[in-house]
Enzyme design. Structure first.
Site: not given
Length: 247
Positions: A118, A126, A131, A135, A161
């Site tokens: 994780d 973010n 965002h 990504d 994630e």
């Protein structure tokens, strides 16, 4: 006269043999996984007569339709099996692959480990950078994962994630070493986004199939234990790997 359609690797030898034929149509195409190939149609008159212009036009039309359908088929297969953002297996197909590896491990009596990974503080990435940056960070980290893991290891985007790594033929101690190298590699490779450095770290928890007499013996219990140890790594302060239960 029906044309014969073949999907062949794009190689000089293969093309040389194909181009020796009298009548050839071929289209370069991109196959799943980025492998280039050609869709080739050849026809050989059985009665010795050359192909008429009308038959040539019809064969070409059918050929182009076949090539478009094949490209669409590969595209749809990619969408059905892989996560579009990261290129990893999606959760549905990934769970099938995990069950396949568990069955293989049980048949052969070989070890198998699974690790839940994780990204630390991903929400803050973010919120701070947007965002689009998030990504990019996720794609970047998954690339590092692929570089650090072995060819036989399986990576699955399990959710958000969270990434599940399946490591066949691996003891828990070896899995810990692999995950530590992976964790260090991620920490040493921050992402540069529009001139701004985004530091990234990961936490991981790992478990082994049949780790103990009462240990995980199926996909659900194996993933659950790996996820519980991931939570322990988070509690310890993140940027950690936990492969054994903490006292």
């Amino acid at each position: 006269m029906m044309p014969k359609i073949n999907l062949l690797p794009l190689s000089q030898d293969g093309l040389a043999k194909i181009l020796e034929r009298e009548k050839v149509l071929f289209v370069n195409m991109q196959r799943s996984g980025g492998e280039k190939g050609v869709l080739v149609m050849t026809w050989i008159p059985t009665d010795g007569r050359p192909l008429s212009d009308e038959a040539m036009a019809m064969a070409k039309k059918n050929f182009m339709t076949a090539s478009e359908n094949l490209s669409l088929f590969h595209r749809m297969r990619m969408l059905a099996a892989y996560d579009e953002l990261t290129g990893l297996y999606n959760r549905r197909v990934g769970k099938t692959r995990l069950n396949e590896e568990i069955s293989r491990s049980q048949r052969r009596g070989s070890p198998l480990c699974a690790a839940m990974l994780d990204l630390d503080h991903f929400k803050a990435v973010n919120d701070t950078f947007g965002h689009q940056a998030g990504d990019r960070v996720l794609r970047h980290v998954c690339r590092v994962f692929r570089e650090c893991l072995r060819a036989e290891d399986i990576l699955i985007r399990y959710g958000g994630e969270e990434i599940l790594a399946v490591m066949p033929g691996t003891e828990l101690e070896d899995a810990r070493d692999i995950l530590e190298r992976l964790r260090e590699s991620v920490a040493e490779e921050p992402l540069n986004h529009k001139g701004r450095c985004i530091p990234v770290t990961v936490s991981a928890g790992a478990a082994k199939l049949h780790e103990a007499e009462d240990g995980p013996n199926d996909a659900g219990s194996l993933v659950a234990l790996a996820d519980r140890r991931l939570y322990m790594a988070k509690q310890k302060g993140r940027n950690q790997v936990v492969c054994f239960d903490l006292e």
